[in-house]
Design an enzyme around this catalytic site. Structure first.
Site, PDB file in Angstrom:
ATOM      1  N   GLU A 256       0.890  -1.171   0.000  1.00  0.00           N
ATOM      2  CA  GLU A 256       0.000   0.000   0.000  1.00  0.00           C
ATOM      3  C   GLU A 256       0.914   1.203   0.000  1.00  0.00           C
ATOM      4  O   GLU A 256       1.554   1.499   1.005  1.00  0.00           O
ATOM      5  CB  GLU A 256      -0.903  -0.003   1.238  1.00  0.00           C
ATOM      6  CG  GLU A 256      -2.097  -0.926   1.134  1.00  0.00           C
ATOM      7  CD  GLU A 256      -3.126  -0.519   0.094  1.00  0.00           C
ATOM      8  OE1 GLU A 256      -2.997   0.563  -0.503  1.00  0.00           O
ATOM      9  OE2 GLU A 256      -4.050  -1.301  -0.145  1.00  0.00           O
ATOM     10  N   CYS A 290      -1.681   9.320   2.336  1.00  0.00           N
ATOM     11  CA  CYS A 290      -1.484   8.847   0.946  1.00  0.00           C
ATOM     12  C   CYS A 290      -2.625   9.279   0.036  1.00  0.00           C
ATOM     13  O   CYS A 290      -2.422   9.422  -1.160  1.00  0.00           O
ATOM     14  CB  CYS A 290      -1.373   7.324   0.960  1.00  0.00           C
ATOM     15  SG  CYS A 290      -2.729   6.525   1.844  1.00  0.00           S
TER      16      CYS A 290
HETATM   17  P1  NAD Z   1       8.443   4.931   4.675  1.00  0.00           P
HETATM   18  O1  NAD Z   1       8.504   4.180   3.399  1.00  0.00           O
HETATM   19  O2  NAD Z   1       9.541   5.877   4.991  1.00  0.00           O
HETATM   20  O3  NAD Z   1       8.376   3.931   5.905  1.00  0.00           O
HETATM   21  C1  NAD Z   1       7.424   2.873   5.955  1.00  0.00           C
HETATM   22  C2  NAD Z   1       8.016   1.746   6.769  1.00  0.00           C
HETATM   23  O4  NAD Z   1       9.164   1.237   6.133  1.00  0.00           O
HETATM   24  C3  NAD Z   1       8.451   2.170   8.174  1.00  0.00           C
HETATM   25  O5  NAD Z   1       8.102   1.146   9.064  1.00  0.00           O
HETATM   26  C4  NAD Z   1       9.960   2.316   8.035  1.00  0.00           C
HETATM   27  O6  NAD Z   1      10.634   2.084   9.227  1.00  0.00           O
HETATM   28  C5  NAD Z   1      10.279   1.237   7.024  1.00  0.00           C
HETATM   29  N1  NAD Z   1      11.505   1.468   6.274  1.00  0.00           N
HETATM   30  C6  NAD Z   1      11.997   2.635   5.816  1.00  0.00           C
HETATM   31  N2  NAD Z   1      13.164   2.433   5.172  1.00  0.00           N
HETATM   32  C7  NAD Z   1      13.424   1.105   5.235  1.00  0.00           C
HETATM   33  C8  NAD Z   1      14.470   0.268   4.752  1.00  0.00           C
HETATM   34  N3  NAD Z   1      15.492   0.751   4.079  1.00  0.00           N
HETATM   35  N4  NAD Z   1      14.392  -1.054   5.007  1.00  0.00           N
HETATM   36  C9  NAD Z   1      13.350  -1.565   5.695  1.00  0.00           C
HETATM   37  N5  NAD Z   1      12.335  -0.834   6.164  1.00  0.00           N
HETATM   38  C10 NAD Z   1      12.360   0.484   5.940  1.00  0.00           C
HETATM   39  O7  NAD Z   1       7.037   5.655   4.694  1.00  0.00           O
HETATM   40  P2  NAD Z   1       6.491   6.617   5.819  1.00  0.00           P
HETATM   41  O8  NAD Z   1       7.147   7.946   5.658  1.00  0.00           O
HETATM   42  O9  NAD Z   1       6.522   5.968   7.145  1.00  0.00           O
HETATM   43  O10 NAD Z   1       4.944   6.717   5.431  1.00  0.00           O
HETATM   44  C11 NAD Z   1       4.505   7.615   4.498  1.00  0.00           C
HETATM   45  C12 NAD Z   1       4.367   6.953   3.140  1.00  0.00           C
HETATM   46  O11 NAD Z   1       3.453   5.882   3.233  1.00  0.00           O
HETATM   47  C13 NAD Z   1       3.821   7.872   2.091  1.00  0.00           C
HETATM   48  O12 NAD Z   1       4.445   7.599   0.866  1.00  0.00           O
HETATM   49  C14 NAD Z   1       2.359   7.487   2.043  1.00  0.00           C
HETATM   50  O13 NAD Z   1       1.723   7.827   0.833  1.00  0.00           O
HETATM   51  C15 NAD Z   1       2.418   6.024   2.252  1.00  0.00           C
HETATM   52  N6  NAD Z   1       1.168   5.506   2.794  1.00  0.00           N
HETATM   53  C16 NAD Z   1       0.366   4.736   2.025  1.00  0.00           C
HETATM   54  C17 NAD Z   1      -0.839   4.265   2.523  1.00  0.00           C
HETATM   55  C18 NAD Z   1      -1.781   3.414   1.700  1.00  0.00           C
HETATM   56  O14 NAD Z   1      -2.681   2.822   2.261  1.00  0.00           O
HETATM   57  N7  NAD Z   1      -1.601   3.353   0.397  1.00  0.00           N
HETATM   58  C19 NAD Z   1      -1.215   4.595   3.811  1.00  0.00           C
HETATM   59  C20 NAD Z   1      -0.358   5.387   4.568  1.00  0.00           C
HETATM   60  C21 NAD Z   1       0.837   5.823   4.070  1.00  0.00           C
END
Ligand code: NAD
Length: 466
Positions: A256, A290
């Site tokens: 997602e 998002c």
């Molecule tokens: P992010 O990708 O930075 O982090 C998401 C998760 O991934 C966190 O738990 C983080 O610790 C982990 N992560 C980050 N880098 C990593 C790596 N190198 N290896 C392993 N894990 C890693 O996203 P965010 O800033 O936490 O959330 C915002 C993003 O999420 C936005 O892009 C938003 O659009 C999206 N989002 C989508 C939905 C949906 O339902 N489509 C819902 C909410 C948020």
């Protein structure tokens, strides 16, 4: 929870809170920078232990009757409602979430749990025709095993539940790695609720980690044979990293990701309704969801009037500390987010965009900002890299068909909207939007589990009984 400083800060593994960890990181309030809790900075060892606990708990959880599981989910829903104020407070001080959005998340979470409570009773298979005469094929869906979930910080509480309720309802056990930006409201609070509800040890586990240390936990998930599926909610940037790992380990993933969500306002739209929808769509949770509206295409004949009404409405949004009554725009999550939004705004202004409203930044509060007459080469208008903040772009159009094409000229396709007084036309156009969400189930159907036909002295049993 009335005092977040006392909040549990350790991992939740195998139904117990791990002993206080020497290695911790600060969880701070994005509005004022105050440390609200110290959180265990886990890594490989904790992730391995959590996966092992989930793996051991799986057979019993998978075999539990739907009624027994239902009772647990219903209990969790009750507890969630009782802890409404705790969750709302926590989301305010940890993720900068204003009361309305936080409260909505709590209510939605309880509702999702009540839905999850019934999923155990869903049909779990199909009967198929067979090409073998007199035989019938049966497909039975089975839970996968351990599902690992990555939860984001933005819709922390609800998206936390969404990451694992579905897998659990279908009989999987889970391991959660909450975002380091909101470990309490995106995972540890959930553990408290499920613990109180009486979920069996090991069915739900949470491992937290310090900023920048996600990879060690992720590696443990990808490298474990017990983990059968990874449910990730987050940015497409991270998803690409994890997707490569999934390819190497042949692990299935449910994704997602981000969005660049357009809205089209047709000339026959009710202008006040449209302004209300855009105002909400663009600025709730200060543009950090998002599905926030990022760009609005407005019919040229109503463009100026619409912009006036939207601006008037947006000016009334109160920004500040989400704990303050009436505040609807809180801080952005961290300094990086502020810099990104500021950078995108500056890029637009440098290239000649017109600032209609906002543009000011105080601390981490970024005032709701509206831009018009934005040139095509402005980064924020291209949607090739999500802008995660309250930055809205308005563009006039002459031809609705062209607007529909332009609105989809982005790699994202999460959500879209059309405002019109003509429902039939709106629905027709909406169907031509290539947008939507992943509705994966967390179970698997072996192609044909077995043929349920038995030869008897009276002929084929299936002929008579089924
Ligand atoms: P992010 O990708 O930075 O982090 C998401 C998760 O991934 C966190 O738990 C983080 O610790 C982990 N992560 C980050 N880098 C990593 C790596 N190198 N290896 C392993 N894990 C890693 O996203 P965010 O800033 O936490 O959330 C915002 C993003 O999420 C936005 O892009 C938003 O659009 C999206 N989002 C989508 C939905 C949906 O339902 N489509 C819902 C909410 C948020």
């Amino acid at each position: 929870m009335s005092n977040s400083n006392n909040w549990r800060k350790t991992h939740f593994i195998n139904g117990a809170w791990a002993p206080a960890d020497e290695s911790t990181f600060d969880d701070y309030n994005p509005f004022n920078g105050e440390v609200i809790a110290r959180i265990a900075a886990g890594g490989r060892a904790e992730a391995d232990a959590a996966v092992a606990a989930a793996h051991a708990a799986f057979p019993e959880w998978a075999a539990m009757t739907p009624g027994a599981r239902q009772a647990l989910f219903l209990k969790a829903a009750e507890i969630t409602e009782r802890r409404h104020d705790d969750a709302v407070h926590l989301m305010a001080v940890e993720a900068g979430t204003a009361r309305a959005f936080a409260s909505f998340q709590v209510r939605l979470s309880a509702s999702l749990m009540r839905q999850a409570a019934s999923w155990g009773y869903l049909p779990y298979g199909d009967l198929l025709k067979s090409d073998l005469p007199g035989r019938m094929a049966m497909v039975a869906r089975k839970p996968l095993g351990v599902v690992a979930g990555f939860t984001p910080w933005n819709g922390a509480f609800y998206l936390g539940w969404r990451t694992f309720l579905l897998p659990m309802a279908f009989g999987n056990t889970v391991v959660i790695k909450p975002s380091e930006e909101a470990p309490l409201s995106a995972g540890l609070l959930h553990a408290e609720i499920l613990e109180e509800a009486g979920f069996p040890a090991g069915t739900f586990n949470v491992v937290t980690h310090a900023p920048g240390q996600a990879a060690a936990v992720a590696d443990a998930f990808f490298e474990s044979r017990a983990v059968r599926c990874i449910n990730f909610t987050g940015s497409d940037k991270t998803a690409r990293i994890l997707g490569e790992q999934a390819g190497r380990s042949l692990k299935r993933m449910v994704l997602e990701l981000g969005g660049f969500n357009p809205m089209i306002v047709l000339a026959d739209a009710d202008l006040d309704e449209a302004a209300k929808a855009v105002n909400f769509g663009a600025f709730f949770h200060q543009g950090q969801v998002c599905m926030n509206t990022r760009k609005v295409y407005v019919a040229r004949e109503i463009h100026d009037e619409f912009l006036e009404r939207l601006t008037a409405r947006t000016q009334t949004l109160k920004s500040g500390d989400p704990l303050t009554e009436g505040v609807v725009v809180g801080p952005l999550i961290n300094d990086r987010a502020v810099e990104q939004a500021q950078g995108r705004l500056q890029d637009a202004l440098d290239k000649g965009a017109r600032l209609v409203l906002g543009g000011t930044v105080k601390g981490r509060i970024f005032e709701p900002t509206i831009l018009a007459d934005v040139p095509k080469d402005v980064v924020a208008t291209q949607g090739c890299d999500e802008t995660f903040g309250p930055l809205l772009i308005i563009e006039a159009f002459d031809d609705p068909e062209q607007a529909l094409v332009d609105a989809q000229d982005t790699p994202y396709g999460l959500s879209a909207a059309i405002m019109t007084g003509n429902a039939a036309r709106g629905l027709e156009m909406a169907q031509r939007f290539d947008t939507g969400m992943d509705l994966s189930r967390f179970d698997a159907a072996p192609l044909i589990a077995f043929t349920a036909t038995k030869e008897t002295e009276h002929g084929t049993e299936t002929n008579r009984r089924i």
